[in-house]
Design a protein around this motif. Structure first.
Motif, PDB file in Angstrom:
ATOM      1  N   LEU A  24       0.834  -1.202   0.000  1.00  0.00           N
ATOM      2  CA  LEU A  24       0.000   0.000   0.000  1.00  0.00           C
ATOM      3  C   LEU A  24       0.868   1.252   0.000  1.00  0.00           C
ATOM      4  N   GLY A  25       1.920   1.257   0.801  1.00  0.00           N
ATOM      5  CA  GLY A  25       2.790   2.419   0.883  1.00  0.00           C
ATOM      6  C   GLY A  25       3.491   2.744  -0.423  1.00  0.00           C
ATOM      7  N   SER A  26       3.747   1.714  -1.232  1.00  0.00           N
ATOM      8  CA  SER A  26       4.420   1.922  -2.516  1.00  0.00           C
ATOM      9  C   SER A  26       3.454   2.321  -3.625  1.00  0.00           C
ATOM     10  N   GLY A  27       2.182   2.395  -3.297  1.00  0.00           N
ATOM     11  CA  GLY A  27       1.199   2.757  -4.320  1.00  0.00           C
ATOM     12  C   GLY A  27       0.664   1.579  -5.097  1.00  0.00           C
ATOM     13  N   GLY A  28       0.784   0.378  -4.514  1.00  0.00           N
ATOM     14  CA  GLY A  28       0.295  -0.808  -5.207  1.00  0.00           C
ATOM     15  C   GLY A  28       1.251  -1.289  -6.277  1.00  0.00           C
ATOM     16  N   GLY A  29       0.714  -2.054  -7.220  1.00  0.00           N
ATOM     17  CA  GLY A  29       1.547  -2.709  -8.223  1.00  0.00           C
ATOM     18  C   GLY A  29       2.370  -1.774  -9.076  1.00  0.00           C
ATOM     19  N   LYS A  30       1.868  -0.586  -9.344  1.00  0.00           N
ATOM     20  CA  LYS A  30       2.612   0.347 -10.206  1.00  0.00           C
ATOM     21  C   LYS A  30       3.867   0.894  -9.524  1.00  0.00           C
ATOM     22  N   GLY A  31       3.945   0.763  -8.197  1.00  0.00           N
ATOM     23  CA  GLY A  31       5.095   1.274  -7.460  1.00  0.00           C
ATOM     24  C   GLY A  31       6.121   0.220  -7.109  1.00  0.00           C
ATOM     25  N   ILE A  32       5.946  -1.012  -7.612  1.00  0.00           N
ATOM     26  CA  ILE A  32       6.851  -2.115  -7.273  1.00  0.00           C
ATOM     27  C   ILE A  32       7.451  -2.676  -8.553  1.00  0.00           C
ATOM     28  N   LEU A  33       8.753  -2.564  -8.690  1.00  0.00           N
ATOM     29  CA  LEU A  33       9.484  -2.974  -9.891  1.00  0.00           C
ATOM     30  C   LEU A  33      10.147  -4.318  -9.635  1.00  0.00           C
ATOM     31  N   LEU A  34       9.952  -5.268 -10.528  1.00  0.00           N
ATOM     32  CA  LEU A  34      10.592  -6.579 -10.417  1.00  0.00           C
ATOM     33  C   LEU A  34      11.991  -6.491 -11.020  1.00  0.00           C
ATOM     34  N   ILE A  35      13.011  -6.746 -10.214  1.00  0.00           N
ATOM     35  CA  ILE A  35      14.378  -6.568 -10.706  1.00  0.00           C
ATOM     36  C   ILE A  35      15.126  -7.882 -10.900  1.00  0.00           C
ATOM     37  N   GLN A  36      14.715  -8.961 -10.206  1.00  0.00           N
ATOM     38  CA  GLN A  36      15.444 -10.218 -10.364  1.00  0.00           C
ATOM     39  C   GLN A  36      14.567 -11.398  -9.951  1.00  0.00           C
ATOM     40  N   VAL A  37      14.636 -12.466 -10.737  1.00  0.00           N
ATOM     41  CA  VAL A  37      13.950 -13.707 -10.402  1.00  0.00           C
ATOM     42  C   VAL A  37      14.935 -14.868 -10.560  1.00  0.00           C
ATOM     43  N   LEU A  38      14.671 -15.973  -9.885  1.00  0.00           N
ATOM     44  CA  LEU A  38      15.483 -17.170 -10.028  1.00  0.00           C
ATOM     45  C   LEU A  38      14.969 -18.064 -11.146  1.00  0.00           C
ATOM     46  N   ASN A  39      13.651 -18.051 -11.385  1.00  0.00           N
ATOM     47  CA  ASN A  39      13.039 -18.901 -12.409  1.00  0.00           C
ATOM     48  C   ASN A  39      13.296 -18.297 -13.792  1.00  0.00           C
ATOM     49  N   PRO A  40      14.041 -18.977 -14.667  1.00  0.00           N
ATOM     50  CA  PRO A  40      14.343 -18.397 -15.988  1.00  0.00           C
ATOM     51  C   PRO A  40      13.094 -18.139 -16.833  1.00  0.00           C
ATOM     52  N   ASP A  41      12.007 -18.878 -16.588  1.00  0.00           N
ATOM     53  CA  ASP A  41      10.776 -18.666 -17.345  1.00  0.00           C
ATOM     54  C   ASP A  41      10.134 -17.319 -17.039  1.00  0.00           C
ATOM     55  N   LEU A  42      10.488 -16.733 -15.897  1.00  0.00           N
ATOM     56  CA  LEU A  42       9.905 -15.459 -15.495  1.00  0.00           C
ATOM     57  C   LEU A  42      10.837 -14.275 -15.763  1.00  0.00           C
ATOM     58  N   ARG A  43      11.996 -14.559 -16.326  1.00  0.00           N
ATOM     59  CA  ARG A  43      12.981 -13.500 -16.515  1.00  0.00           C
ATOM     60  C   ARG A  43      12.490 -12.411 -17.471  1.00  0.00           C
ATOM     61  N   LYS A  44      11.558 -12.740 -18.336  1.00  0.00           N
ATOM     62  CA  LYS A  44      11.025 -11.753 -19.275  1.00  0.00           C
ATOM     63  C   LYS A  44      10.303 -10.609 -18.574  1.00  0.00           C
ATOM     64  N   TYR A  45       9.943 -10.823 -17.293  1.00  0.00           N
ATOM     65  CA  TYR A  45       9.230  -9.780 -16.549  1.00  0.00           C
ATOM     66  C   TYR A  45      10.165  -8.844 -15.780  1.00  0.00           C
ATOM     67  N   GLU A  46      11.451  -9.160 -15.747  1.00  0.00           N
ATOM     68  CA  GLU A  46      12.390  -8.291 -15.050  1.00  0.00           C
ATOM     69  C   GLU A  46      12.415  -6.907 -15.701  1.00  0.00           C
ATOM     70  N   GLY A  47      12.402  -5.881 -14.858  1.00  0.00           N
ATOM     71  CA  GLY A  47      12.368  -4.512 -15.352  1.00  0.00           C
ATOM     72  C   GLY A  47      10.972  -3.948 -15.532  1.00  0.00           C
ATOM     73  N   MET A  48       9.949  -4.755 -15.246  1.00  0.00           N
ATOM     74  CA  MET A  48       8.557  -4.302 -15.342  1.00  0.00           C
ATOM     75  C   MET A  48       7.996  -4.131 -13.941  1.00  0.00           C
ATOM     76  N   ASN A  49       7.042  -3.214 -13.765  1.00  0.00           N
ATOM     77  CA  ASN A  49       6.362  -3.144 -12.471  1.00  0.00           C
ATOM     78  C   ASN A  49       5.233  -4.169 -12.435  1.00  0.00           C
ATOM     79  N   LEU A  50       4.703  -4.420 -11.242  1.00  0.00           N
ATOM     80  CA  LEU A  50       3.728  -5.498 -11.089  1.00  0.00           C
ATOM     81  C   LEU A  50       2.423  -5.211 -11.822  1.00  0.00           C
ATOM     82  N   GLU A  51       2.084  -3.940 -11.945  1.00  0.00           N
ATOM     83  CA  GLU A  51       0.886  -3.596 -12.707  1.00  0.00           C
ATOM     84  C   GLU A  51       1.081  -3.955 -14.185  1.00  0.00           C
ATOM     85  N   GLU A  52       2.244  -3.671 -14.729  1.00  0.00           N
ATOM     86  CA  GLU A  52       2.550  -4.025 -16.117  1.00  0.00           C
ATOM     87  C   GLU A  52       2.585  -5.535 -16.309  1.00  0.00           C
ATOM     88  N   ILE A  53       3.140  -6.247 -15.327  1.00  0.00           N
ATOM     89  CA  ILE A  53       3.188  -7.708 -15.410  1.00  0.00           C
ATOM     90  C   ILE A  53       1.771  -8.285 -15.407  1.00  0.00           C
TER      91      ILE A  53
END
Length: 392
Positions: A358-387
């Motif tokens: 809530l403090g970050s403004g929801g999904g648009k305020g949270i940026l995904l920068i790194q994942v361990l699962n290679p299938d999800l790597r395409k989402y790195e650099g996107m915010n959760l709202e975009e994902i």
């Protein structure tokens, strides 16, 4: 009088001789024309620095000296390496000891261990926190104690120095897992013994990260007892305090209480008033810290000079989601009713947990920068709202 003059003359000759020796010396590495900040608090001065082997052996006017390598630092500053008092490179250094992100910023020493630490660990901690990363990066998990970890680190030949705290949250997980319950007297004694072992093996003190599971489940009394152990070894207490937002004043009171009752030097990591509704609280926060210091409590704080934070995604969920460990967390997230409960709580202010979503403004305020699962790597650099829009 003659004796005194002779002594003075001798000193002058020795001093001049040292200058002549320095100017005519040969070094492995010579930095010239630098603005030198020597770390003593004195103003900078212009001069040269001579290095032999891995030691600075001369500093001042070395214009007559020779060297195997030379850098003209005209217009640049030469200073001791910076100490990052809250890094998290303890595992990364085993993957890539070059520590490029640190060295290129002038950091040569890092202190780590915020709430959890690289050791001591047992099978439970390895399964919960280390195994997946170790598998991904090919790191052998051949340590259990802090002493064993340091031996592994030395083999990695890291480019920076590393010191660590023993994390109170890690001690909790070691002994009882991530359950939301008070520790028993026997369990607390085991935690105290593990901390004492860590202090004997080189830890700087004990730390806590009280916004996160399992540290959030620790009582003030539990933290005081651990801090007393660290204090008995000359150690300190550093904390990511229980709240940096709506409950920050009661959180500060807890910090002051721990410092006072354990009689331990206490530092608040990355002091801030998080989220717009709390921005105006900083003058009162500083006033309360000053008042605590005036009462004899040895408390201070560090800050960072940017307006972002980095965290595991689980920090966006209510604490009860992660309670009990990974398997229980996944079961809750797969339960539609519990998912709905979590979603509702994430969209509302809370005095029970620190609502970073809530403090970050929801999904648009949270940026995904790194994942361990290679299938999800395409989402790195996107915010959760975009994902979310991408997934559909």
């Amino acid at each position: 009088m003659i004796t005194k003059l002779f002594s003075i003359a001798t000193l002058v000759l020795v001093f001049l001789g040292a200058i002549t020796s320095a100017q005519s010396a040969s070094y492995d590495f010579l930095i010239t024309n630098a603005h030198i900040v020597d770390g003593t608090g004195a103003p900078w001065f212009s001069g040269d620095i001579g290095v032999s082997g891995d030691r600075i052996v001369a500093m001042g006017d070395l214009h007559g000296a020779s060297a195997k390598q030379h850098i003209d630092a005209n217009g640049l500053v030469a200073s001791p390496g910076f100490i990052d008092v809250q890094g998290q490179s303890e595992f990364n250094l085993l993957v890539d000891g070059r520590a490029a992100s640190k060295i290129t910023q002038g950091v040569t020493t890092e202190i780590t261990g915020e709430g959890v630490s690289i050791a001591p660990v047992n099978d439970r901690l390895i399964a919960e926190d280390l195994r997946d990363r170790a598998k991904k990066y090919g790191v052998a998990l051949d340590w259990r104690s802090l002493d064993e970890y340091f031996r592994h680190l030395e083999r990695a030949r890291p480019a920076i120095n590393l010191g660590t705290f023993v994390g109170a949250g890690g001690l909790r997980t070691y002994v009882i897992g991530k359950d939301d319950r008070p520790v028993t007297a026997a369990e607390l004694e085991q935690m105290r013994e593990l901390l004492a072992q860590g202090m004997e093996q080189g830890a700087f003190g004990v730390s806590s990260a009280l916004q996160y599971v399992p540290s959030r489940f620790a009582s003030t009394d539990e933290l005081v007892e651990l801090a007393k152990v660290a204090r008995s070894y000359g150690g300190v207490y550093f904390t990511h305090q229980r709240s940096e937002a709506d409950q920050i004043f009661s959180s500060l009171d807890e910090v002051f209480e721990i410092g006072q009752r354990a009689n331990i030097s206490t530092t608040i990591w990355h002091l801030k008033a998080s989220y717009p509704e709390n921005f105006g609280k900083m003058p009162e926060i500083l006033k309360r810290i000053q008042a605590a210091r005036a009462r004899g409590i040895d408390v201070a704080a560090s800050v960072y000079p940017y307006n972002r934070a980095s965290n595991d995604l689980i920090a966006c969920f209510p604490s009860w989601i992660a309670e009990g460990g990974t398997d229980k967390m996944l079961a809750r997230l797969n339960d539609p009713a519990q998912r709905a409960r979590a979603k509702k709580e994430m969209d509302q202010p809370s005095s029970v947990w620190e609502n970073q979503w809530l403090g970050s403004g929801g999904g648009k305020g949270i940026l995904l920068i790194q994942v361990l699962n290679p299938d999800l790597r395409k989402y790195e650099g996107m915010n959760l709202e975009e994902i979310g829009k991408e997934i559909g």
